[in-house]
Enzyme design. Structure first.
Site, PDB file in Angstrom:
ATOM      1  N   SER A   1      16.682  63.955  14.325  1.00  0.00           N
ATOM      2  CA  SER A   1      16.961  63.534  15.613  1.00  0.00           C
ATOM      3  C   SER A   1      16.227  64.265  16.690  1.00  0.00           C
ATOM      4  O   SER A   1      16.764  64.434  17.602  1.00  0.00           O
ATOM      5  CB  SER A   1      18.349  63.132  16.095  1.00  0.00           C
ATOM      6  OG  SER A   1      19.149  62.322  15.120  1.00  0.00           O
TER       7      SER A   1
ATOM      8  N   GLN B   1      22.548  67.452  18.349  1.00  0.00           N
ATOM      9  CA  GLN B   1      23.272  67.557  19.540  1.00  0.00           C
ATOM     10  C   GLN B   1      23.672  69.035  19.654  1.00  0.00           C
ATOM     11  O   GLN B   1      24.111  69.575  20.786  1.00  0.00           O
ATOM     12  CB  GLN B   1      24.796  66.535  19.679  1.00  0.00           C
ATOM     13  CG  GLN B   1      24.333  65.250  19.820  1.00  0.00           C
ATOM     14  CD  GLN B   1      25.360  64.247  19.833  1.00  0.00           C
ATOM     15  OE1 GLN B   1      26.422  64.657  19.407  1.00  0.00           O
ATOM     16  NE2 GLN B   1      25.005  63.080  20.062  1.00  0.00           N
TER      17      GLN B   1
ATOM     18  N   GLU C   1      19.932  56.949  14.254  1.00  0.00           N
ATOM     19  CA  GLU C   1      20.796  55.740  14.911  1.00  0.00           C
ATOM     20  C   GLU C   1      20.308  54.553  14.766  1.00  0.00           C
ATOM     21  O   GLU C   1      21.168  53.304  14.926  1.00  0.00           O
ATOM     22  CB  GLU C   1      21.056  56.362  16.320  1.00  0.00           C
ATOM     23  CG  GLU C   1      19.996  56.122  17.235  1.00  0.00           C
ATOM     24  CD  GLU C   1      19.867  56.712  18.550  1.00  0.00           C
ATOM     25  OE1 GLU C   1      19.585  55.895  19.572  1.00  0.00           O
ATOM     26  OE2 GLU C   1      20.407  57.670  18.563  1.00  0.00           O
TER      27      GLU C   1
END
Length: 438
Positions: free
Chosen positions: A207, A180, A326
């Site tokens: 990710s 992120q 996740e």
């Protein structure tokens, strides 16, 4: 009726009486919804967001953007085809205070937006949000010209003193604790005077599908992005300054939130169909087709959606989940019910998520009789006969759904604070019992 009355502190996880056979319509993607809100807020013209997810994380994002001056009107689309949000860009301004809750997308995506505001923007949130790293964003924004007060913590609470514009330019960050950090800088980069060149300098970047999602969505609104997967320099992303277009975007179903329902088919030897599963997507949840098939199921993608069928047996798996971390809680829950051991690797960064997910999964599955050990970057799971008990969630939505998966096969499992699923999956308890025909 209060939320506590609807979702008591301990929720008895329903046990499946037989093979599940259900069609489950999953709400929109949180990751897509919150990226789309940021891009629409920074656009040069209004845009539509159709079938957005309404959950705690997305409503926090919408309220934060409204607090900075963006118009977000909730209603139906221009053709009357269902819920849609009209996003009307405006001059960003402070002073205001933004509540990020415990939403990683809000606490990381909005400080780069706030640097463009005229006036101070204060960020605060849940106690757990104070423990989640923000140094990658804070340090980068300072290099790019922003003024931020965080008392040297590298985390919340903090204040971004927006000056109405930001120079931008090249910046190096270590995003090994969260992809992120990269997405946060890229989303606002077109509005910076020089754009942004983000160079990741740390260990393995987790990710990656979420960064691909960010790049694809930027390009869809007119941004020019050079990135590694299209011939660019490894671990470097460049976004040129440009105006962003207002678009009419339909949000895909949240494929990661489809996980517990697909797991139900695997655990019970049943069948579950998720309508509108996209043929092509950057969502990490799409990896479930391959992972759960390897664990004993099979899937078929048609115009109707994805139908997943369990075989009646669950196999252990040795899998690197670094790109799709996740999904780890749900996979761990299924692995605890398998016929052989599993090793889940590549997910050391989960120790910094909504809770320390590796420690939480180890403790909660073991307290039900399991045999889970932490490794340096994941979990080793040896199936054992499980028994009932309280499955604590630590205010983590994916812990709640993981416990519910185990409860399908193990009587007497009670989920503590199942209401935490409202973070990304509103009405999960009703959807779960509906799937089971209760």
């Amino acid at each position: 009726m209060t939320e506590s009355a609807v979702h008591p502190a301990l929720w008895p996880a329903p046990r499946a009486s037989g093979a599940v056979d259900a069609t489950v319509t999953v709400p929109g993607s949180k990751s897509v919804t919150n990226r789309a809100l940021v891009l629409a807020a920074l656009a040069a013209e209004p845009g539509w967001l159709r079938r957005p997810l309404r959950s705690r994380d997305t409503l926090l994002m919408a309220e934060a953007l409204r607090a900075m001056g963006v118009g977000i009107e909730e209603g139906v689309g221009p053709d009357g085809s269902g819920e849609a949000w009209r996003v009307i860009p405006a001059g960003l301004h402070g002073p205001t205070t933004i509540d990020v809750g415990n939403a990683g997308t809000v606490m990381r995506f909005l400080p780069p937006v706030a640097a463009l505001a005229d006036g101070p923007i204060h960020f605060d949130g849940d106690l757990r949000s104070y423990e989640r790293p923000l140094n990658g964003v804070i340090d980068a924004l300072r290099v790019l010209g922003a003024r931020i007060d965080d008392d040297g913590r590298g985390s919340l609470p903090m204040t971004v003193h927006g000056g109405g514009a930001l120079d931008g330019g090249p910046v190096s960050i270590d995003a090994s604790s969260s992809s992120q950090f990269v997405s946060a800088l890229l989303l606002s980069a077109p509005r910076y005077n020089q754009g942004v060149e983000v160079r990741h300098t740390g260990a393995r970047l987790p990710s990656m599908p979420h960064i691909r999602m960010t790049v694809d969505m930027l390009r869809a609104v007119g941004a020019q992005v050079d990135e590694p997967e299209t011939g660019g320099e490894p671990n470097v992303w460049r976004v040129s300054p440009s105006a962003l277009l207002g678009r009419d975007l339909t949000v895909e179903p949240d494929l990661s939130n489809a996980q517990p329902f697909l797991a139900a088919a695997l655990v019970t030897g049943g069948r579950v169909t998720i309508p509108d599963w996209p043929e092509r997507t950057t969502q990490p949840g799409d990896a479930l087709r391959e992972i759960f098939s390897a664990m004993g199921g099979s899937c078929e993608l048609t115009e109707r959606g994805l139908t997943f069928t369990g075989s009646g047996r669950i196999h252990g798996i040795d899998v690197d989940l670094g790109e799709v971390g996740e999904l780890t809680p749900g996979i761990a829950a299924v692995a605890a019910l398998a016929d052989g051991p599993s090793t889940l690797s590549g997910v050391a960064h989960l120790r910094l998520h909504e809770t320390d997910r590796l420690a939480a999964l180890t403790k909660e599955i073991n307290e039900l009789g399991g045999d889970v050990t932490e490794t340096a970057d994941g979990l080793h799971i040896r199936p054992r006969p499980l028994h009932g008990g309280t499955f604590h969630t630590y205010d983590d939505h994916r812990m709640a759904t993981a416990g519910s998966i185990i409860g399908l096969a193990v009587p007497g499992v009670e989920i503590e604070n199942v209401a935490t699923t409202a973070k990304t999956l509103p009405d999960f308890p009703q959807m779960w019992t509906g799937m089971l025909g209760a």
